[in-house]
Write a protein that holds these residues in place. Structure first.
Motif, PDB file in Angstrom:
ATOM      1  N   GLN A  56     -53.020 -22.925  23.191  1.00 12.90           N
ATOM      2  CA  GLN A  56     -52.012 -21.934  23.567  1.00 12.90           C
ATOM      3  C   GLN A  56     -51.775 -21.931  25.070  1.00 12.90           C
ATOM      4  O   GLN A  56     -50.635 -21.837  25.535  1.00 12.90           O
ATOM      5  CB  GLN A  56     -52.470 -20.548  23.105  1.00 12.90           C
ATOM      6  N   ASP A  57     -52.852 -22.058  25.836  1.00 12.18           N
ATOM      7  CA  ASP A  57     -52.741 -22.026  27.285  1.00 12.18           C
ATOM      8  C   ASP A  57     -51.940 -23.210  27.805  1.00 12.18           C
ATOM      9  O   ASP A  57     -51.114 -23.072  28.705  1.00 12.18           O
ATOM     10  CB  ASP A  57     -54.135 -22.030  27.903  1.00 12.18           C
ATOM     11  N   THR A  58     -52.175 -24.377  27.250  1.00 10.70           N
ATOM     12  CA  THR A  58     -51.466 -25.567  27.708  1.00 10.70           C
ATOM     13  C   THR A  58     -49.970 -25.451  27.446  1.00 10.70           C
ATOM     14  O   THR A  58     -49.144 -25.816  28.287  1.00 10.70           O
ATOM     15  CB  THR A  58     -52.014 -26.818  26.998  1.00 10.70           C
ATOM     16  N   LYS A  59     -49.613 -24.936  26.287  1.00 10.30           N
ATOM     17  CA  LYS A  59     -48.195 -24.736  25.976  1.00 10.30           C
ATOM     18  C   LYS A  59     -47.563 -23.801  26.998  1.00 10.30           C
ATOM     19  O   LYS A  59     -46.451 -24.039  27.487  1.00 10.30           O
ATOM     20  CB  LYS A  59     -48.061 -24.150  24.570  1.00 10.30           C
ATOM     21  N   ARG A  60     -48.266 -22.742  27.353  1.00  7.09           N
ATOM     22  CA  ARG A  60     -47.764 -21.773  28.335  1.00  7.09           C
ATOM     23  C   ARG A  60     -47.586 -22.435  29.701  1.00  7.09           C
ATOM     24  O   ARG A  60     -46.564 -22.245  30.367  1.00  7.09           O
ATOM     25  CB  ARG A  60     -48.737 -20.603  28.420  1.00  7.09           C
ATOM     26  N   LEU A  61     -48.575 -23.228  30.119  1.00  4.23           N
ATOM     27  CA  LEU A  61     -48.518 -23.872  31.426  1.00  4.23           C
ATOM     28  C   LEU A  61     -47.403 -24.910  31.495  1.00  4.23           C
ATOM     29  O   LEU A  61     -46.735 -25.044  32.516  1.00  4.23           O
ATOM     30  CB  LEU A  61     -49.864 -24.520  31.737  1.00  4.23           C
ATOM     31  N   ALA A  62     -47.215 -25.645  30.417  1.00  2.57           N
ATOM     32  CA  ALA A  62     -46.125 -26.620  30.391  1.00  2.57           C
ATOM     33  C   ALA A  62     -44.785 -25.918  30.545  1.00  2.57           C
ATOM     34  O   ALA A  62     -43.899 -26.381  31.278  1.00  2.57           O
ATOM     35  CB  ALA A  62     -46.168 -27.417  29.092  1.00  2.57           C
ATOM     36  N   GLY A  63     -44.635 -24.766  29.878  1.00  2.00           N
ATOM     37  CA  GLY A  63     -43.395 -24.013  30.007  1.00  2.00           C
ATOM     38  C   GLY A  63     -43.164 -23.520  31.415  1.00  2.00           C
ATOM     39  O   GLY A  63     -42.048 -23.574  31.930  1.00  2.00           O
ATOM     40  N   GLN A  64     -44.228 -23.062  32.075  1.00  2.00           N
ATOM     41  CA  GLN A  64     -44.115 -22.600  33.451  1.00  2.00           C
ATOM     42  C   GLN A  64     -43.697 -23.727  34.393  1.00  2.00           C
ATOM     43  O   GLN A  64     -43.023 -23.496  35.393  1.00  2.00           O
ATOM     44  CB  GLN A  64     -45.444 -22.002  33.908  1.00  2.00           C
ATOM     45  N   ALA A  65     -44.108 -24.943  34.067  1.00  2.00           N
ATOM     46  CA  ALA A  65     -43.765 -26.102  34.894  1.00  2.00           C
ATOM     47  C   ALA A  65     -42.405 -26.685  34.529  1.00  2.00           C
ATOM     48  O   ALA A  65     -41.979 -27.680  35.111  1.00  2.00           O
ATOM     49  CB  ALA A  65     -44.842 -27.177  34.754  1.00  2.00           C
ATOM     50  N   GLY A  66     -41.735 -26.083  33.546  1.00  2.00           N
ATOM     51  CA  GLY A  66     -40.432 -26.574  33.127  1.00  2.00           C
ATOM     52  C   GLY A  66     -40.503 -27.868  32.339  1.00  2.00           C
ATOM     53  O   GLY A  66     -39.546 -28.651  32.336  1.00  2.00           O
ATOM     54  N   MET A  67     -41.627 -28.083  31.648  1.00  2.00           N
ATOM     55  CA  MET A  67     -41.840 -29.326  30.908  1.00  2.00           C
ATOM     56  C   MET A  67     -41.784 -29.056  29.406  1.00  2.00           C
ATOM     57  O   MET A  67     -42.468 -28.160  28.905  1.00  2.00           O
ATOM     58  CB  MET A  67     -43.194 -29.940  31.285  1.00  2.00           C
ATOM     59  N   ALA A  68     -40.973 -29.829  28.701  1.00  3.69           N
ATOM     60  CA  ALA A  68     -40.919 -29.715  27.248  1.00  3.69           C
ATOM     61  C   ALA A  68     -42.206 -30.269  26.662  1.00  3.69           C
ATOM     62  O   ALA A  68     -42.759 -31.249  27.155  1.00  3.69           O
ATOM     63  CB  ALA A  68     -39.719 -30.493  26.713  1.00  3.69           C
ATOM     64  N   TRP A 124     -46.675 -36.140  24.413  1.00  3.87           N
ATOM     65  CA  TRP A 124     -46.547 -34.742  24.800  1.00  3.87           C
ATOM     66  C   TRP A 124     -45.135 -34.206  24.730  1.00  3.87           C
ATOM     67  O   TRP A 124     -44.944 -32.994  24.658  1.00  3.87           O
ATOM     68  CB  TRP A 124     -47.126 -34.542  26.202  1.00  3.87           C
ATOM     69  N   GLU A 125     -44.140 -35.075  24.756  1.00  7.18           N
ATOM     70  CA  GLU A 125     -42.762 -34.597  24.638  1.00  7.18           C
ATOM     71  C   GLU A 125     -42.241 -34.680  23.214  1.00  7.18           C
ATOM     72  O   GLU A 125     -41.409 -33.869  22.796  1.00  7.18           O
ATOM     73  CB  GLU A 125     -41.855 -35.391  25.571  1.00  7.18           C
ATOM     74  N   ARG A 126     -42.731 -35.676  22.454  1.00  6.32           N
ATOM     75  CA  ARG A 126     -42.235 -35.853  21.090  1.00  6.32           C
ATOM     76  C   ARG A 126     -43.303 -35.639  20.021  1.00  6.32           C
ATOM     77  O   ARG A 126     -42.999 -35.687  18.832  1.00  6.32           O
ATOM     78  CB  ARG A 126     -41.632 -37.265  20.948  1.00  6.32           C
ATOM     79  N   GLY A 127     -44.553 -35.427  20.428  1.00  2.00           N
ATOM     80  CA  GLY A 127     -45.611 -35.139  19.471  1.00  2.00           C
ATOM     81  C   GLY A 127     -45.991 -36.317  18.597  1.00  2.00           C
ATOM     82  O   GLY A 127     -46.481 -36.135  17.475  1.00  2.00           O
ATOM     83  N   GLU A 128     -45.816 -37.540  19.090  1.00  2.00           N
ATOM     84  CA  GLU A 128     -46.119 -38.730  18.296  1.00  2.00           C
ATOM     85  C   GLU A 128     -47.590 -39.122  18.418  1.00  2.00           C
ATOM     86  O   GLU A 128     -48.258 -38.780  19.399  1.00  2.00           O
ATOM     87  CB  GLU A 128     -45.217 -39.888  18.747  1.00  2.00           C
TER      88      GLU A 128
END
Length: 234
Positions: A74-86, A125-129
Protein backbone atom coordinates in the motif's frame (compact mmCIF):
# COMPACT_ATOMS: atom_id res chain seq x y z
CA UNK A 1 39.95 7.40 4.95
CA UNK A 2 40.00 7.90 1.21
CA UNK A 3 36.59 7.56 -0.40
CA UNK A 4 35.92 5.13 -3.22
CA UNK A 5 35.88 7.04 -6.48
CA UNK A 6 32.56 5.52 -7.58
CA UNK A 7 29.56 4.61 -5.45
CA UNK A 8 27.97 1.18 -5.62
CA UNK A 9 24.24 0.72 -5.99
CA UNK A 10 22.65 -2.63 -5.21
CA UNK A 11 19.27 -2.83 -6.92
CA UNK A 12 16.62 -5.39 -7.71
CA UNK A 13 13.94 -5.65 -10.36
CA UNK A 14 11.82 -7.30 -7.68
CA UNK A 15 11.81 -4.32 -5.30
CA UNK A 16 9.45 -1.39 -5.93
CA UNK A 17 11.60 0.80 -3.67
CA UNK A 18 14.58 0.09 -5.89
CA UNK A 19 12.54 1.31 -8.88
CA UNK A 20 11.45 4.46 -7.05
CA UNK A 21 14.95 5.20 -5.73
CA UNK A 22 16.60 4.90 -9.13
CA UNK A 23 13.90 7.08 -10.66
CA UNK A 24 14.66 9.78 -8.09
CA UNK A 25 18.44 9.45 -8.44
CA UNK A 26 18.21 9.83 -12.20
CA UNK A 27 15.97 12.87 -11.81
CA UNK A 28 18.63 14.52 -9.64
CA UNK A 29 21.64 13.15 -11.58
CA UNK A 30 20.68 12.52 -15.24
CA UNK A 31 23.93 10.64 -15.97
CA UNK A 32 23.61 8.53 -12.82
CA UNK A 33 24.00 5.24 -14.70
CA UNK A 34 27.37 6.42 -16.01
CA UNK A 35 28.69 7.54 -12.64
CA UNK A 36 27.72 4.67 -10.35
CA UNK A 37 28.52 0.95 -10.38
CA UNK A 38 25.29 -1.09 -10.50
CA UNK A 39 25.06 -4.49 -8.81
CA UNK A 40 21.89 -6.54 -9.35
CA UNK A 41 20.57 -8.38 -6.30
CA UNK A 42 17.92 -11.10 -6.25
CA UNK A 43 16.75 -14.34 -4.66
CA UNK A 44 19.14 -16.87 -6.23
CA UNK A 45 18.14 -20.24 -7.62
CA UNK A 46 19.77 -23.49 -6.53
CA UNK A 47 22.66 -23.18 -8.98
CA UNK A 48 23.60 -19.67 -7.91
CA UNK A 49 23.07 -20.52 -4.23
CA UNK A 50 25.52 -23.40 -4.55
CA UNK A 51 28.07 -21.14 -6.26
CA UNK A 52 27.71 -18.61 -3.45
CA UNK A 53 28.12 -21.29 -0.80
CA UNK A 54 31.38 -22.39 -2.40
CA UNK A 55 32.63 -18.85 -1.80
CA UNK A 56 31.37 -18.74 1.78
CA UNK A 57 28.69 -16.18 0.89
CA UNK A 58 24.94 -15.96 1.38
CA UNK A 59 22.18 -13.33 1.51
CA UNK A 60 21.84 -11.18 4.63
CA UNK A 61 18.20 -10.12 4.41
CA UNK A 62 15.56 -11.60 6.70
CA UNK A 63 11.96 -12.56 5.97
CA UNK A 64 9.25 -10.08 7.01
CA UNK A 65 5.79 -10.61 8.40
CA UNK A 66 2.74 -10.85 6.17
CA UNK A 67 1.31 -7.73 7.82
CA UNK A 68 4.41 -5.70 6.98
CA UNK A 69 4.41 -7.14 3.47
CA UNK A 70 0.91 -5.84 2.74
CA UNK A 71 1.61 -2.49 4.39
CA UNK A 72 4.57 -2.02 2.07
CA UNK A 73 2.42 -2.77 -0.96
CA UNK A 74 0.00 0.00 0.00
CA UNK A 75 2.81 2.39 0.88
CA UNK A 76 4.60 1.91 -2.42
CA UNK A 77 1.44 2.62 -4.40
CA UNK A 78 0.99 5.84 -2.40
CA UNK A 79 4.60 6.92 -2.96
CA UNK A 80 4.44 6.23 -6.68
CA UNK A 81 1.35 8.41 -6.89
CA UNK A 82 3.07 11.22 -5.02
CA UNK A 83 5.93 11.05 -7.51
CA UNK A 84 3.50 11.23 -10.43
CA UNK A 85 4.38 7.70 -11.56
CA UNK A 86 1.81 5.25 -12.90
CA UNK A 87 2.01 1.88 -11.22
CA UNK A 88 0.44 -1.54 -11.76
CA UNK A 89 0.97 -4.41 -9.34
CA UNK A 90 2.76 -7.37 -10.94
CA UNK A 91 1.60 -10.85 -10.04
CA UNK A 92 4.59 -13.20 -9.87
CA UNK A 93 3.93 -16.92 -10.13
CA UNK A 94 6.96 -19.06 -9.24
CA UNK A 95 9.35 -16.28 -10.32
CA UNK A 96 12.81 -17.21 -11.55
CA UNK A 97 14.76 -14.05 -10.78
CA UNK A 98 17.90 -15.22 -12.52
CA UNK A 99 16.29 -14.54 -15.89
CA UNK A 100 15.78 -10.74 -15.70
CA UNK A 101 18.85 -10.01 -13.59
CA UNK A 102 21.29 -12.12 -15.60
CA UNK A 103 19.72 -10.87 -18.82
CA UNK A 104 20.43 -7.33 -17.60
CA UNK A 105 24.08 -8.24 -17.03
CA UNK A 106 24.19 -9.58 -20.57
CA UNK A 107 22.62 -6.36 -21.85
CA UNK A 108 25.23 -4.34 -19.99
CA UNK A 109 27.98 -6.26 -21.77
CA UNK A 110 26.31 -5.36 -25.04
CA UNK A 111 26.13 -1.68 -24.11
CA UNK A 112 22.33 -1.76 -23.64
CA UNK A 113 22.12 -1.64 -19.84
CA UNK A 114 20.08 1.56 -19.58
CA UNK A 115 17.45 0.90 -22.27
CA UNK A 116 17.01 -2.70 -21.10
CA UNK A 117 16.64 -1.55 -17.50
CA UNK A 118 14.02 0.97 -18.62
CA UNK A 119 12.17 -1.64 -20.63
CA UNK A 120 12.10 -4.09 -17.72
CA UNK A 121 10.87 -1.64 -15.09
CA UNK A 122 8.25 -0.30 -17.49
CA UNK A 123 7.00 -3.83 -18.07
CA UNK A 124 6.97 -4.71 -14.39
CA UNK A 125 5.89 -1.55 -12.59
CA UNK A 126 3.91 0.33 -15.22
CA UNK A 127 2.12 -2.59 -16.86
CA UNK A 128 2.23 -5.25 -14.13
CA UNK A 129 3.86 -7.87 -16.36
CA UNK A 130 5.81 -10.90 -15.14
CA UNK A 131 9.41 -10.15 -16.15
CA UNK A 132 10.49 -13.66 -15.18
CA UNK A 133 8.77 -15.06 -18.26
CA UNK A 134 10.45 -15.55 -21.65
CA UNK A 135 7.80 -13.57 -23.55
CA UNK A 136 8.22 -10.44 -21.45
CA UNK A 137 12.02 -10.70 -21.55
CA UNK A 138 11.86 -10.98 -25.34
CA UNK A 139 9.63 -7.91 -25.64
CA UNK A 140 11.85 -5.90 -23.29
CA UNK A 141 14.99 -6.86 -25.19
CA UNK A 142 13.37 -5.93 -28.51
CA UNK A 143 12.31 -2.56 -27.10
CA UNK A 144 15.87 -1.97 -25.87
CA UNK A 145 17.44 -2.96 -29.20
CA UNK A 146 19.15 -5.86 -27.46
CA UNK A 147 19.32 -9.33 -28.98
CA UNK A 148 16.43 -11.34 -27.44
CA UNK A 149 18.37 -14.55 -27.93
CA UNK A 150 21.19 -13.25 -25.73
CA UNK A 151 18.68 -12.16 -23.11
CA UNK A 152 17.03 -15.57 -23.05
CA UNK A 153 20.35 -17.42 -22.96
CA UNK A 154 21.88 -15.39 -20.11
CA UNK A 155 21.18 -17.98 -17.36
CA UNK A 156 22.88 -20.64 -19.48
CA UNK A 157 25.98 -18.53 -20.11
CA UNK A 158 28.70 -19.61 -17.67
CA UNK A 159 30.42 -16.22 -17.75
CA UNK A 160 27.19 -14.34 -17.06
CA UNK A 161 26.34 -16.77 -14.26
CA UNK A 162 29.77 -16.17 -12.73
CA UNK A 163 29.29 -12.41 -13.01
CA UNK A 164 25.95 -12.71 -11.26
CA UNK A 165 27.54 -14.72 -8.49
CA UNK A 166 30.21 -12.02 -8.18
CA UNK A 167 27.45 -9.41 -7.69
CA UNK A 168 25.74 -11.36 -4.92
CA UNK A 169 29.07 -12.18 -3.28
CA UNK A 170 29.91 -8.47 -3.33
CA UNK A 171 26.57 -7.80 -1.63
CA UNK A 172 27.53 -10.28 1.07
CA UNK A 173 30.93 -8.64 1.54
CA UNK A 174 29.29 -5.18 1.69
CA UNK A 175 26.79 -6.38 4.32
CA UNK A 176 23.80 -5.64 2.09
CA UNK A 177 20.62 -6.63 3.94
CA UNK A 178 17.97 -4.78 1.94
CA UNK A 179 17.34 -3.06 -1.37
CA UNK A 180 18.05 -0.42 -2.58
CA UNK A 181 21.44 -0.08 -0.92
CA UNK A 182 24.10 2.49 -1.75
CA UNK A 183 27.70 2.33 -0.63
CA UNK A 184 30.30 5.04 -1.11
CA UNK A 185 33.50 4.55 0.83
CA UNK A 186 32.59 4.22 4.51
CA UNK A 187 29.12 5.65 3.88
CA UNK A 188 26.15 3.28 3.52
CA UNK A 189 22.58 4.20 2.70
CA UNK A 190 19.69 1.73 2.83
CA UNK A 191 16.30 2.42 1.34
CA UNK A 192 14.44 5.06 -0.59
CA UNK A 193 14.37 7.40 2.41
CA UNK A 194 18.17 7.60 2.38
CA UNK A 195 18.54 8.77 -1.21
CA UNK A 196 18.75 12.43 -0.20
CA UNK A 197 21.35 11.58 2.44
CA UNK A 198 23.43 9.81 -0.18
CA UNK A 199 23.21 12.74 -2.57
CA UNK A 200 24.22 15.18 0.16
CA UNK A 201 27.30 13.09 1.01
CA UNK A 202 28.27 12.30 -2.57
CA UNK A 203 27.64 15.75 -4.06
CA UNK A 204 27.87 18.18 -1.12
CA UNK A 205 28.31 21.22 -3.39
CA UNK A 206 25.30 20.45 -5.57
CA UNK A 207 21.93 22.16 -5.21
CA UNK A 208 19.66 20.46 -2.65
CA UNK A 209 17.41 17.71 -4.08
CA UNK A 210 14.06 18.83 -5.43
CA UNK A 211 12.20 17.50 -2.40
CA UNK A 212 12.15 14.81 0.29
CA UNK A 213 11.32 11.26 -0.56
CA UNK A 214 8.68 11.21 2.14
CA UNK A 215 9.26 7.53 2.94
CA UNK A 216 9.00 6.47 6.59
CA UNK A 217 12.18 4.84 7.91
CA UNK A 218 10.33 1.68 8.83
CA UNK A 219 9.45 0.92 5.22
CA UNK A 220 12.76 1.62 3.54
CA UNK A 221 12.79 -1.69 1.68
CA UNK A 222 10.01 -3.82 0.26
CA UNK A 223 8.68 -6.45 -2.08
CA UNK A 224 6.08 -6.48 -4.82
CA UNK A 225 2.84 -8.44 -4.65
CA UNK A 226 3.53 -12.02 -5.56
CA UNK A 227 2.47 -15.54 -4.70
CA UNK A 228 5.62 -16.67 -2.94
CA UNK A 229 6.24 -16.40 0.79
CA UNK A 230 5.85 -12.82 2.02
CA UNK A 231 9.38 -11.79 2.80
CA UNK A 232 12.55 -9.91 2.13
CA UNK A 233 13.27 -7.19 -0.33
CA UNK A 234 15.65 -9.12 -2.55
Amino acid sequence: MKQQRRPRLYFSFRSPYSWLAIHRLRREVPDFFDRVDFFPYWDPDAQTTAALAERGAELHYAQMSRAKHFYILQDTKRLAGQAGMAMAWPIDVDPWWELPHLAWLSARRAGRAVPFYDALVAARWERGEDICTPDVITKAATTADFDPALAQAAPDDAEIRAEGTDCLAAAYDDDVFGIPYLRWGRHRFWGLDRVDHFLAAWQPDADPPAGPTGVPEAVAAGVPFDTDTAGGCG
